[in-house]
Write an enzyme that holds these catalytic residues in place. Structure first.
Site, PDB file in Angstrom:
ATOM      1  N   LYS A  75       0.860  -1.192   0.000  1.00  0.00           N
ATOM      2  CA  LYS A  75       0.000   0.000   0.000  1.00  0.00           C
ATOM      3  C   LYS A  75       0.890   1.235   0.000  1.00  0.00           C
ATOM      4  O   LYS A  75       1.925   1.254   0.684  1.00  0.00           O
ATOM      5  CB  LYS A  75      -0.901  -0.034   1.240  1.00  0.00           C
ATOM      6  CG  LYS A  75      -1.958   1.059   1.307  1.00  0.00           C
ATOM      7  CD  LYS A  75      -2.868   0.855   2.529  1.00  0.00           C
ATOM      8  CE  LYS A  75      -3.975   1.886   2.627  1.00  0.00           C
ATOM      9  NZ  LYS A  75      -4.873   1.636   3.779  1.00  0.00           N
ATOM     10  N   SER A 150      -9.796   1.577   2.713  1.00  0.00           N
ATOM     11  CA  SER A 150      -8.956   2.402   1.864  1.00  0.00           C
ATOM     12  C   SER A 150      -7.874   1.629   1.113  1.00  0.00           C
ATOM     13  O   SER A 150      -7.291   2.135   0.155  1.00  0.00           O
ATOM     14  CB  SER A 150      -8.272   3.484   2.697  1.00  0.00           C
ATOM     15  OG  SER A 150      -7.416   2.894   3.657  1.00  0.00           O
ATOM     16  N   SER A 174      -9.920  -0.946   6.853  1.00  0.00           N
ATOM     17  CA  SER A 174      -9.350  -0.784   5.512  1.00  0.00           C
ATOM     18  C   SER A 174      -8.610  -1.979   4.938  1.00  0.00           C
ATOM     19  O   SER A 174      -8.235  -1.941   3.766  1.00  0.00           O
ATOM     20  CB  SER A 174      -8.417   0.422   5.483  1.00  0.00           C
ATOM     21  OG  SER A 174      -9.174   1.587   5.395  1.00  0.00           O
TER      22      SER A 174
HETATM   23  N1  GLN Z   1     -13.100   3.727   6.189  1.00  0.00           N
HETATM   24  C1  GLN Z   1     -12.542   4.138   7.435  1.00  0.00           C
HETATM   25  C2  GLN Z   1     -12.208   5.599   7.393  1.00  0.00           C
HETATM   26  O1  GLN Z   1     -12.502   6.199   6.434  1.00  0.00           O
HETATM   27  C3  GLN Z   1     -11.361   3.304   7.775  1.00  0.00           C
HETATM   28  C4  GLN Z   1     -10.163   3.686   7.022  1.00  0.00           C
HETATM   29  C5  GLN Z   1      -8.987   2.830   7.363  1.00  0.00           C
HETATM   30  O2  GLN Z   1      -9.115   1.781   7.986  1.00  0.00           O
HETATM   31  N2  GLN Z   1      -7.811   3.313   7.010  1.00  0.00           N
HETATM   32  O3  GLN Z   1     -11.687   6.150   8.309  1.00  0.00           O
END
Ligand code: GLN
Length: 506
Positions: A75, A150, A174
């Site tokens: 990532k 994400s 995410s």
């Molecule tokens: N979707 C969640 C957020 O927007 C989690 C994001 C993540 O785990 N990095 O904060």
């Protein structure tokens, strides 16, 4: 056979060359990443040099390690020395980290070959990878749909066969949610199990790195490689790393499995679950969790009962407040963490009349709308006069979540729920932030508690799209979690192949 274990075994014995393996994956990326956009950068030249070094080691009779010659996608919020690390933001334009994240070091030392950096929602804020400054990633199962987020790029890369393994980060879901939407396995380890050194911070008390793989055994292999104490991360746990792969052989007989009432509701399959033994859901049930998804969770519970586990319902009341607490604490931490992007230390600088104007212009130009909104809300939640009402209260909910999980784990060894409340959705379908945030309803509780959780594919829902079941365990309980996940994998109906993989050359 393109599982990571098989590749590593073949490369170690000289049956396959790391360079040939790499070319095969690079070819698939070349053919299909134009459609998927899983990668921000494909590091082909560097990967060729690494693969050649691994082949040379094998030729000299040395063992390159448990991931010998396995291409891995990282990532793009994991620092890679001398290779741009963008967090899919304009803010980090041109920045090349002077060091590798600990997980990049451990994977490389184990023989892995970095094949590229994957797309994400800007600074890991989002659930669909639509909020990347470089454009969205598409789901290999249906290019009109999101891969989740994400870490959508990492999930799509593994699902499309661009790499057998990828790493992502999970702050509120995410890793698990995109794994679920892309029909693959994703693990969020116990907070502190894996070093965060070199992970660009979003919300430091939640952030945790973990693997994506096509099956549970590959995920366990990767988890073993990246786990362990790291003095460079003060929150890293000095615990011995168990043999995660050995845990896959454990029987689930006699294990107590709790289906979380608040996250499953009273699906029409209720009476059938565990031969009717589950009973009705007690307590408040969160809405917005689709029936096609909860039905798969009930079937997964049935499968574990068939394998000898004792299955029951359990109420974890605080999970109903999880989303609210998370979106206060995570944003408060983000507002502090992202203060460092000021035009002087990293990436982008937009000149102004004085330093203050330069800071302001840089931040205005560098951050996307979602990131700006979060910084403002997080700053507000921490401001004098509001701190106790918002941030303080959210921290108390976090404590309550910990206690409710402890109570549940007094009676159950693992808990089950959906990973995502829905299958992969279409681009733009969840444009309003609240609808988007609801994607994390089932995953956030384990970030609040710090406990491990993972997603395992278990059949399909609407439009024949993959559904993931979430397995949660108490802190450092990854072995039991993996044993249950392996049992689910054995019982799961076969998934259709993503269209892209069917069309691929191999
Ligand atoms: N979707 C969640 C957020 O927007 C989690 C994001 C993540 O785990 N990095 O904060």
């Amino acid at each position: 056979m393109n599982a990571a274990r098989a590749i590593a075994a073949d490369v170690r014995t000289g049956t396959r060359r790391a360079t040939d393996v790499l070319e095969e994956f690079l070819g698939r990326i070349e053919a299909h990443d134009g459609d998927v956009h899983a990668f921000n950068a494909v590091t082909a030249e560097r990967a060729r040099a690494t693969a050649a070094a691994i082949d040379a080691a094998v030729d000299e009779g040395r063992n390159p390690g448990p991931l010998a010659g396995v291409p891995v996608a990282f990532k793009d919020n994991l620092c890679t020395r001398g290779v741009a690390t963008t967090c899919s933001s304009r803010m980090l334009e041109g920045w090349q980290p002077p060091y590798d994240a600990t997980v990049v070091q451990t994977m490389t030392a184990a023989g892995a070959v970095m094949i590229g950096k994957t797309n994400l929602d800007e600074f890991a804020m989002g659930s669909s990878t639509e909020h990347s400054a470089f454009g969205p990633t598409r789901n290999p199962y249906d290019l009109a749909r999101v891969p989740g987020g994400s870490s959508g790029g990492s999930a799509a890369a593994v699902a499309a066969g661009f790499a057998p393994l990828a790493l992502g980060s999970d702050t509120g879901g995410s890793i698990r949610q995109p794994a679920s939407l892309c029909g693959i396995v994703g693990i969020k380890p116990t907070y502190g199990r894996v070093s965060r050194f070199g992970l660009v911070a979003f919300a430091s008390s939640f952030d945790q790195i973990g693997p994506f793989a096509t099956d549970v055994a590959d995920a366990a292999l990767a988890l073993g490689v990246i786990s362990g104490h790291d003095p460079a991360d003060s929150t890293s746990i000095p615990a011995a790393v168990p043999d995660f792969e050995a845990a896959l052989e454990r029987s689930v007989e006699g294990l107590r499995v709790g289906v979380v009432s608040e996250l499953t509701g009273s699906g029409r399959n209720d009476a059938a679950v565990g031969g009717g033994a589950l009973g009705d859901a007690a307590g408040e049930v969160l809405d917005g969790i689709d029936a096609d998804v909860t039905e798969r969770v009930f079937e997964a519970a049935d499968a574990l009962a068939d394998a000898g586990a004792t299955v029951g319902r359990v109420s974890v009341p605080a999970v109903t407040y999880g989303l609210t607490a998370y979106y206060l604490i995570a944003l408060a931490e983000a507002s502090s963490n992202l203060a460092r992007y000021d035009g002087t230390r990293y990436g982008l600088r937009v000149e102004g009349a004085d330093v203050e104007e330069m800071n302001r212009m840089t931040r205005r130009a560098g951050f996307g709308d979602e990131v700006k909104a979060r910084i403002m809300l997080g700053t507000f939640a921490l401001s004098a006069g509001y701190y106790d009402a918002y941030y303080g209260k959210a921290q108390r909910v976090r404590m309550l979540t910990r206690r409710d999980f402890d109570a549940a784990y007094a009676d159950f060894d693992v808990l089950l729920s959906p990973t995502s409340p829905c299958v992969a959705f279409r681009f733009g379908e969840r444009a309003d932030p609240m609808t988007m945030y609801r994607c994390d309803t089932c995953t956030i509780p384990s970030n609040l508690s710090g406990d491990p959780a993972m997603s395992v594919p278990f059949g399909t829902g609407a439009e024949d799209l993959p559904v993931g079941v979430q397995v949660m365990a108490p802190a450092l309980g990854e072995e039991t979690m993996l044993a249950v996940a392996a049992a689910l994998e054995r019982a799961a109906p076969p998934l259709p192949k993503p269209q892209l993989v069917e069309g691929a050359a191999t």
